[in-house]
Design a protein around this motif. Sequence first.
Motif, mmCIF file in Angstrom:
data_model
loop_
_atom_site.group_PDB
_atom_site.id
_atom_site.type_symbol
_atom_site.label_atom_id
_atom_site.label_comp_id
_atom_site.label_asym_id
_atom_site.label_seq_id
_atom_site.Cartn_x
_atom_site.Cartn_y
_atom_site.Cartn_z
ATOM 1 N N HIS A 130 0.764 -1.254 -0.100
ATOM 2 C CA HIS A 130 0.330 0.033 -0.109
ATOM 3 C C HIS A 130 0.795 1.328 -0.059
ATOM 4 O O HIS A 130 1.848 1.135 0.783
ATOM 5 C CB HIS A 130 -0.746 0.141 1.366
ATOM 6 N N GLY A 131 0.320 2.275 -0.768
ATOM 7 C CA GLY A 131 1.336 3.489 -0.571
ATOM 8 C C GLY A 131 0.493 4.565 -1.510
ATOM 9 O O GLY A 131 -0.420 4.518 -2.159
ATOM 10 N N TYR A 132 1.377 5.533 -1.721
ATOM 11 C CA TYR A 132 0.956 6.831 -2.545
ATOM 12 C C TYR A 132 2.201 7.458 -3.049
ATOM 13 O O TYR A 132 3.354 7.183 -2.771
ATOM 14 C CB TYR A 132 0.016 7.625 -1.948
ATOM 15 N N VAL A 133 2.006 8.540 -4.138
ATOM 16 C CA VAL A 133 3.031 9.056 -4.804
ATOM 17 C C VAL A 133 2.574 10.483 -4.728
ATOM 18 O O VAL A 133 1.775 11.219 -4.734
ATOM 19 C CB VAL A 133 3.147 8.962 -6.377
ATOM 20 N N LEU A 134 3.860 11.383 -4.182
ATOM 21 C CA LEU A 134 3.611 12.819 -4.057
ATOM 22 C C LEU A 134 4.847 13.430 -4.966
ATOM 23 O O LEU A 134 5.854 12.836 -5.581
ATOM 24 C CB LEU A 134 4.281 13.091 -2.599
ATOM 25 N N ALA A 135 4.188 14.384 -5.875
ATOM 26 C CA ALA A 135 5.076 15.259 -6.736
ATOM 27 C C ALA A 135 5.155 16.688 -6.547
ATOM 28 O O ALA A 135 4.077 17.215 -6.317
ATOM 29 C CB ALA A 135 4.451 14.976 -8.233
ATOM 30 N N ASP A 136 6.430 17.043 -6.198
ATOM 31 C CA ASP A 136 6.688 18.187 -5.913
ATOM 32 C C ASP A 136 7.133 18.852 -7.209
ATOM 33 O O ASP A 136 8.049 18.622 -7.970
ATOM 34 C CB ASP A 136 7.765 18.576 -4.869
ATOM 35 N N ILE A 137 6.739 20.121 -7.483
ATOM 36 C CA ILE A 137 7.039 21.236 -8.645
ATOM 37 C C ILE A 137 7.890 22.237 -8.262
ATOM 38 O O ILE A 137 7.629 23.128 -7.452
ATOM 39 C CB ILE A 137 5.776 21.730 -9.485
ATOM 40 N N TYR A 138 9.140 22.276 -8.820
ATOM 41 C CA TYR A 138 9.937 23.239 -8.301
ATOM 42 C C TYR A 138 10.166 24.217 -9.713
ATOM 43 O O TYR A 138 9.989 23.905 -11.070
ATOM 44 C CB TYR A 138 11.614 22.765 -7.921
ATOM 45 N N PRO A 139 10.842 25.387 -9.711
ATOM 46 C CA PRO A 139 11.061 26.227 -10.756
ATOM 47 C C PRO A 139 11.937 25.488 -11.924
ATOM 48 O O PRO A 139 12.648 24.506 -11.672
ATOM 49 C CB PRO A 139 11.918 27.545 -10.299
ATOM 50 N N GLY A 140 11.624 25.878 -13.143
ATOM 51 C CA GLY A 140 12.573 25.289 -14.191
ATOM 52 C C GLY A 140 12.056 24.075 -14.563
ATOM 53 O O GLY A 140 13.082 23.027 -15.018
ATOM 54 N N GLN A 141 10.826 23.528 -14.572
ATOM 55 C CA GLN A 141 10.255 22.279 -14.784
ATOM 56 C C GLN A 141 10.921 21.232 -14.153
ATOM 57 O O GLN A 141 11.424 20.037 -14.606
ATOM 58 C CB GLN A 141 10.226 22.166 -16.427
ATOM 59 N N ARG A 142 11.183 21.640 -12.683
ATOM 60 C CA ARG A 142 12.012 20.415 -11.983
ATOM 61 C C ARG A 142 10.787 19.529 -11.156
ATOM 62 O O ARG A 142 10.204 20.242 -10.287
ATOM 63 C CB ARG A 142 13.049 20.932 -11.386
ATOM 64 N N LEU A 143 10.774 18.471 -11.335
ATOM 65 C CA LEU A 143 9.636 17.686 -10.736
ATOM 66 C C LEU A 143 10.228 16.474 -10.069
ATOM 67 O O LEU A 143 11.047 15.647 -10.518
ATOM 68 C CB LEU A 143 8.835 17.229 -11.793
ATOM 69 N N LYS A 144 9.867 16.604 -8.757
ATOM 70 C CA LYS A 144 10.216 15.470 -7.762
ATOM 71 C C LYS A 144 9.271 14.547 -7.371
ATOM 72 O O LYS A 144 8.751 14.801 -6.749
ATOM 73 C CB LYS A 144 11.031 16.220 -6.665
ATOM 74 N N PHE A 145 9.403 13.316 -7.971
ATOM 75 C CA PHE A 145 8.376 12.320 -7.526
ATOM 76 C C PHE A 145 8.783 11.345 -6.493
ATOM 77 O O PHE A 145 10.062 10.838 -6.293
ATOM 78 C CB PHE A 145 8.037 11.306 -8.960
ATOM 79 N N ARG A 146 8.069 11.448 -5.278
ATOM 80 C CA ARG A 146 8.222 10.712 -4.250
ATOM 81 C C ARG A 146 7.203 9.503 -3.623
ATOM 82 O O ARG A 146 6.176 9.718 -3.840
ATOM 83 C CB ARG A 146 8.469 11.683 -3.008
ATOM 84 N N PHE A 147 7.789 8.309 -3.795
ATOM 85 C CA PHE A 147 6.870 7.284 -3.422
ATOM 86 C C PHE A 147 6.982 6.875 -1.817
ATOM 87 O O PHE A 147 7.995 6.404 -1.537
ATOM 88 C CB PHE A 147 7.424 5.917 -4.325
ATOM 89 N N PHE A 148 5.811 6.779 -1.398
ATOM 90 C CA PHE A 148 5.623 6.452 -0.140
ATOM 91 C C PHE A 148 5.092 5.097 0.124
ATOM 92 O O PHE A 148 3.904 4.909 -0.477
ATOM 93 C CB PHE A 148 4.801 7.496 0.698
ATOM 94 N N VAL A 149 5.598 4.196 1.095
ATOM 95 C CA VAL A 149 5.170 2.896 1.041
ATOM 96 C C VAL A 149 4.800 2.426 2.405
ATOM 97 O O VAL A 149 5.592 2.689 3.406
ATOM 98 C CB VAL A 149 6.155 1.855 0.425
ATOM 99 N N ALA A 150 3.611 1.615 2.661
ATOM 100 C CA ALA A 150 3.337 1.236 4.163
ATOM 101 C C ALA A 150 4.220 0.069 4.514
ATOM 102 O O ALA A 150 4.012 -1.109 3.939
ATOM 103 C CB ALA A 150 1.684 0.917 4.057
ATOM 104 N N THR A 151 5.182 0.245 5.330
ATOM 105 C CA THR A 151 6.073 -0.910 5.864
ATOM 106 C C THR A 151 5.511 -1.402 7.271
ATOM 107 O O THR A 151 4.742 -0.711 7.997
ATOM 108 C CB THR A 151 7.398 -0.417 5.585
ATOM 109 N N SER A 152 6.008 -2.313 7.860
ATOM 110 C CA SER A 152 5.877 -2.346 9.406
ATOM 111 C C SER A 152 6.229 -1.628 10.064
ATOM 112 O O SER A 152 5.960 -1.637 11.463
ATOM 113 C CB SER A 152 6.637 -3.960 9.478
ATOM 114 N N ARG A 153 7.229 -0.637 9.911
ATOM 115 C CA ARG A 153 7.720 0.400 10.650
ATOM 116 C C ARG A 153 6.670 1.969 10.265
ATOM 117 O O ARG A 153 7.155 2.795 10.912
ATOM 118 C CB ARG A 153 9.132 0.733 10.081
ATOM 119 N N GLY A 154 5.680 1.771 9.394
ATOM 120 C CA GLY A 154 4.869 2.880 9.164
ATOM 121 C C GLY A 154 5.145 3.100 7.771
ATOM 122 O O GLY A 154 5.617 2.251 6.961
#
Length: 339
Positions: free
Chosen positions: A295-319
């Motif tokens: 289980h999880g979701y994806v977060l995309a941060d948009i910065y100047p200069g068309q810089r996109l940072k995709f971050r993948f968050f996953v539900a693990t045994s630690r949270g």
Amino acid sequence: MRQLLLIWALLSVIVPLRAQQQDSLLARLIFIGDAGQVDKDQTLVIKDAASRIIKGKTKVMYLGDNIYPKGMGLPGSKEELETQAILRSQYMPMREKGAPVYFVPGNHDWDHSGKQGLAKIKRQGDFLKEQKDSQLKLLPPNGCPDPIEMMVSDEVTMVIIDSEWWLFPYAKENRNAGCACNTEQSVLAKLTAIVKKNPNKTIILASHHPFQSYGKHGLRWFFPSPEDLRHQKYRSMVSRMNKAMAGSTRVIHVAGHDHGLQFIKNKYTQVVSGSGAKKSAVIKGENSLFADSRHGYVLADIYPGQRLKFRFFVATSRGVEELFTTIINHHASDNTRSK
């Protein structure tokens, strides 16, 4: 005393750095797919995603299959109240934090591709309208296939389509709904027009169905259904939409449908975020840079200069943990790294 001084010194660097990063952040997009079932896993994912909302900068996109198993209960049905609660479980935590919430139609929302599909997807949209909240919508609305254009920043545009409309096997004539598009050809023409309207911009194409996947819908070789990538109708949709948007080399596909998290990079870029409430096996295929079946979701941060940072968050045994990050910079060479 020495330890306290060291901690103070570190904080004096880290805190201003984080503030500087937030100031340069233009927009944040949270992508959660297939979250239409209330249970502890879905609640965990949504709670964590809501904690990452930056008011005034964040939009939340639910990427279809917003209500399992067969979409919104029609008025008077025994499923009506239960399905309303399923939608509330998704939008209320986000709206309480001030983020706009948009739902994309999926095949389960269309009556699991059943005969009542058009009525049920229209009812889902009508229920959201009844909340009288301009920041809460089904997109595209009214059972229309219309590509909906949404500005994310001056250099990044999101286009939202109803891919299930394309694959739906039953009657979907909807001429009194005010749709801008009523045919496959008109959808393709509008996609081409949007690309021409946004030269040199990054375009995020958000849909329920991915254009690439190494999950069960992407790997089913024998007797594929129209919901599987190897089905002729599905392949045709992908091919024709890619051709319609061929005027841009900066298209990023974001979808759910396959119940896992994936980042695929070849000629095209594909993000799959389909494990808000469901999970199933995915593999790390030839063009995969990340694949996880939890289980999880994806977060995309948009910065100047068309810089996109995709971050993948996953539900693990630690949270819920951030397990993978990839940076796409369309003003420079693409760069990818993992955490």
